[in-house]
Design a protein around this motif. Structure first.
Motif, mmCIF file in Angstrom:
data_model
loop_
_atom_site.group_PDB
_atom_site.id
_atom_site.type_symbol
_atom_site.label_atom_id
_atom_site.label_comp_id
_atom_site.label_asym_id
_atom_site.label_seq_id
_atom_site.Cartn_x
_atom_site.Cartn_y
_atom_site.Cartn_z
ATOM 1 N N SER A 66 33.963 89.848 20.709
ATOM 2 C CA SER A 66 32.830 89.823 19.763
ATOM 3 C C SER A 66 31.627 89.107 20.395
ATOM 4 C CB SER A 66 33.094 89.422 18.330
ATOM 5 O OG SER A 66 34.388 89.790 17.885
ATOM 6 N N GLN A 67 31.992 87.711 20.808
ATOM 7 C CA GLN A 67 30.860 86.814 21.544
ATOM 8 C C GLN A 67 30.105 87.678 22.702
ATOM 9 O OE1 GLN A 67 32.477 83.031 22.284
ATOM 10 N NE2 GLN A 67 33.666 83.332 20.436
ATOM 11 N N GLU A 68 30.946 88.349 23.311
ATOM 12 C CA GLU A 68 30.508 88.768 24.301
ATOM 13 C C GLU A 68 29.767 90.329 24.003
ATOM 14 O OE1 GLU A 68 32.050 92.046 27.944
ATOM 15 O OE2 GLU A 68 33.246 90.219 27.598
ATOM 16 N N MET A 69 29.968 91.058 23.168
ATOM 17 C CA MET A 69 29.112 92.107 22.719
ATOM 18 C C MET A 69 27.663 91.567 21.909
ATOM 19 S SD MET A 69 31.885 94.974 20.929
ATOM 20 C CE MET A 69 32.900 93.619 20.139
ATOM 21 N N LEU A 70 27.989 90.463 21.215
ATOM 22 C CA LEU A 70 26.831 89.747 20.576
ATOM 23 C C LEU A 70 25.745 89.492 21.809
ATOM 24 C CD1 LEU A 70 28.632 87.950 17.787
ATOM 25 C CD2 LEU A 70 26.771 89.742 17.443
ATOM 26 N N ALA A 71 26.173 88.768 22.728
ATOM 27 C CA ALA A 71 25.551 88.299 23.771
ATOM 28 C C ALA A 71 24.673 89.417 24.556
ATOM 29 C CB ALA A 71 26.213 87.701 24.710
ATOM 30 N N ARG A 72 25.377 90.729 24.608
ATOM 31 C CA ARG A 72 24.779 91.786 25.295
ATOM 32 C C ARG A 72 23.558 92.153 24.372
ATOM 33 N NH1 ARG A 72 29.107 95.695 26.042
ATOM 34 N NH2 ARG A 72 30.792 94.080 26.098
ATOM 35 N N ALA A 73 23.915 92.108 23.100
ATOM 36 C CA ALA A 73 22.739 92.384 22.003
ATOM 37 C C ALA A 73 21.522 91.314 21.728
ATOM 38 C CB ALA A 73 23.285 92.588 20.745
ATOM 39 N N GLY A 74 21.722 90.410 22.837
ATOM 40 C CA GLY A 74 20.749 89.247 22.762
ATOM 41 C C GLY A 74 20.957 88.122 21.631
ATOM 42 N N ILE A 75 22.317 88.103 21.071
ATOM 43 C CA ILE A 75 22.653 87.016 20.102
ATOM 44 C C ILE A 75 23.487 86.121 20.510
ATOM 45 C CG2 ILE A 75 23.483 86.975 17.497
ATOM 46 C CD1 ILE A 75 22.462 89.953 17.245
ATOM 47 N N THR A 76 22.940 85.028 20.785
ATOM 48 C CA THR A 76 23.814 84.044 21.676
ATOM 49 C C THR A 76 23.974 82.660 20.680
ATOM 50 O OG1 THR A 76 22.136 83.181 22.694
ATOM 51 C CG2 THR A 76 23.328 84.881 23.676
ATOM 52 N N THR A 77 23.169 82.322 19.564
ATOM 53 C CA THR A 77 23.234 81.316 18.951
ATOM 54 C C THR A 77 23.454 81.582 17.305
ATOM 55 O OG1 THR A 77 20.898 81.103 18.342
ATOM 56 C CG2 THR A 77 21.601 80.161 20.531
ATOM 57 N N VAL A 78 24.030 80.469 16.723
ATOM 58 C CA VAL A 78 24.337 80.534 15.368
ATOM 59 C C VAL A 78 22.875 80.733 14.752
ATOM 60 C CG1 VAL A 78 25.040 79.174 13.273
ATOM 61 C CG2 VAL A 78 26.234 79.031 15.435
ATOM 62 N N GLU A 79 22.022 80.036 15.106
ATOM 63 C CA GLU A 79 20.569 80.324 14.296
ATOM 64 C C GLU A 79 20.314 81.602 14.466
ATOM 65 O OE1 GLU A 79 16.282 77.875 14.788
ATOM 66 O OE2 GLU A 79 17.526 78.233 16.559
ATOM 67 N N GLN A 80 20.265 82.238 15.391
ATOM 68 C CA GLN A 80 19.881 83.661 15.728
ATOM 69 C C GLN A 80 20.781 84.618 14.789
ATOM 70 O OE1 GLN A 80 20.636 83.895 19.938
ATOM 71 N NE2 GLN A 80 18.610 84.600 20.140
ATOM 72 N N LEU A 81 22.023 84.198 14.598
ATOM 73 C CA LEU A 81 22.919 85.226 13.857
ATOM 74 C C LEU A 81 22.557 84.867 12.446
ATOM 75 C CD1 LEU A 81 25.475 86.892 13.339
ATOM 76 C CD2 LEU A 81 26.935 84.914 13.635
ATOM 77 N N ARG A 82 22.404 83.827 11.975
ATOM 78 C CA ARG A 82 21.955 83.353 10.543
ATOM 79 C C ARG A 82 20.600 84.118 10.209
ATOM 80 N NH1 ARG A 82 25.473 80.355 7.996
ATOM 81 N NH2 ARG A 82 26.579 78.874 9.148
ATOM 82 N N LYS A 83 19.714 83.904 11.164
ATOM 83 C CA LYS A 83 18.402 84.585 10.915
ATOM 84 C C LYS A 83 18.413 86.005 10.559
ATOM 85 C CE LYS A 83 13.451 84.257 12.682
ATOM 86 N NZ LYS A 83 12.717 83.737 13.688
#
Length: 90
Positions: free
Chosen positions: A17-34
Protein backbone atom coordinates in the motif's frame (compact mmCIF):
# COMPACT_ATOMS: atom_id res chain seq x y z
CA UNK A 1 0.77 13.91 15.92
CA UNK A 2 3.54 14.91 13.54
CA UNK A 3 1.87 14.99 10.14
CA UNK A 4 5.17 15.28 8.28
CA UNK A 5 6.15 11.80 9.26
CA UNK A 6 6.28 9.23 6.46
CA UNK A 7 3.26 7.11 5.63
CA UNK A 8 5.28 4.07 6.71
CA UNK A 9 4.78 5.10 10.33
CA UNK A 10 1.00 4.76 10.11
CA UNK A 11 -0.57 1.52 11.22
CA UNK A 12 -2.76 -0.36 8.81
CA UNK A 13 -0.87 0.40 5.61
CA UNK A 14 1.52 -2.35 4.60
CA UNK A 15 4.53 -2.10 2.29
CA UNK A 16 2.52 -2.70 -0.90
CA UNK A 17 0.00 0.00 0.00
CA UNK A 18 2.82 2.38 0.87
CA UNK A 19 4.49 1.65 -2.47
CA UNK A 20 1.27 2.29 -4.40
CA UNK A 21 0.69 5.54 -2.51
CA UNK A 22 4.26 6.65 -3.23
CA UNK A 23 3.70 6.05 -6.95
CA UNK A 24 0.72 8.38 -6.63
CA UNK A 25 2.94 10.98 -4.96
CA UNK A 26 1.55 10.46 -1.46
CA UNK A 27 4.40 9.90 0.97
CA UNK A 28 3.55 11.74 4.19
CA UNK A 29 0.82 11.62 6.78
CA UNK A 30 0.21 15.32 6.11
CA UNK A 31 -0.48 14.67 2.42
CA UNK A 32 -2.81 11.78 3.23
CA UNK A 33 -4.80 13.77 5.79
CA UNK A 34 -5.04 16.77 3.47
CA UNK A 35 -6.31 14.65 0.57
CA UNK A 36 -8.54 12.37 2.62
CA UNK A 37 -9.09 8.69 1.99
CA UNK A 38 -11.32 9.10 -1.07
CA UNK A 39 -8.99 11.40 -3.03
CA UNK A 40 -5.92 9.39 -2.03
CA UNK A 41 -7.66 6.22 -3.23
CA UNK A 42 -8.67 7.81 -6.56
CA UNK A 43 -5.15 9.09 -7.20
CA UNK A 44 -3.61 5.75 -6.30
CA UNK A 45 -6.06 3.87 -8.53
CA UNK A 46 -5.10 6.16 -11.43
CA UNK A 47 -1.50 4.95 -11.29
CA UNK A 48 -2.29 1.34 -10.41
CA UNK A 49 -5.52 -0.09 -11.77
CA UNK A 50 -5.12 -3.24 -9.63
CA UNK A 51 -5.95 -1.27 -6.47
CA UNK A 52 -8.88 -2.81 -4.58
CA UNK A 53 -11.35 -1.33 -2.15
CA UNK A 54 -9.27 -2.81 0.65
CA UNK A 55 -6.91 0.12 0.12
CA UNK A 56 -9.78 2.54 0.71
CA UNK A 57 -10.60 0.82 4.00
CA UNK A 58 -6.91 0.91 4.94
CA UNK A 59 -6.59 4.59 4.10
CA UNK A 60 -9.62 5.51 6.17
CA UNK A 61 -8.30 3.34 8.97
CA UNK A 62 -4.91 5.04 8.87
CA UNK A 63 -6.51 8.48 8.99
CA UNK A 64 -9.05 7.75 11.74
CA UNK A 65 -7.18 5.17 13.77
CA UNK A 66 -10.14 2.80 13.57
CA UNK A 67 -9.35 -0.82 12.62
CA UNK A 68 -9.80 -1.37 8.87
CA UNK A 69 -12.32 -4.17 9.40
CA UNK A 70 -14.49 -1.82 11.46
CA UNK A 71 -14.16 0.81 8.75
CA UNK A 72 -15.24 -1.72 6.13
CA UNK A 73 -18.29 -2.69 8.21
CA UNK A 74 -19.39 0.65 9.67
CA UNK A 75 -18.41 3.14 6.98
CA UNK A 76 -18.58 1.06 3.81
CA UNK A 77 -21.75 2.64 2.45
CA UNK A 78 -20.75 6.23 3.17
CA UNK A 79 -17.28 5.71 1.69
CA UNK A 80 -18.66 4.04 -1.43
CA UNK A 81 -21.19 6.84 -1.91
CA UNK A 82 -18.46 9.46 -1.48
CA UNK A 83 -16.26 7.58 -3.96
CA UNK A 84 -19.11 7.39 -6.47
CA UNK A 85 -19.74 11.12 -6.10
CA UNK A 86 -16.02 11.88 -6.51
CA UNK A 87 -15.81 9.76 -9.66
CA UNK A 88 -18.84 11.55 -11.17
CA UNK A 89 -16.96 14.83 -10.83
CA UNK A 90 -13.89 13.68 -12.76
Amino acid sequence: MNNRKPISELTGLGPKSQEMLARAGITTVEQLRKLGSIEAYVRTKRVNSAVSLNLLWGLESAITGEHWQNVAKKHRTSLLLALEEREKNV
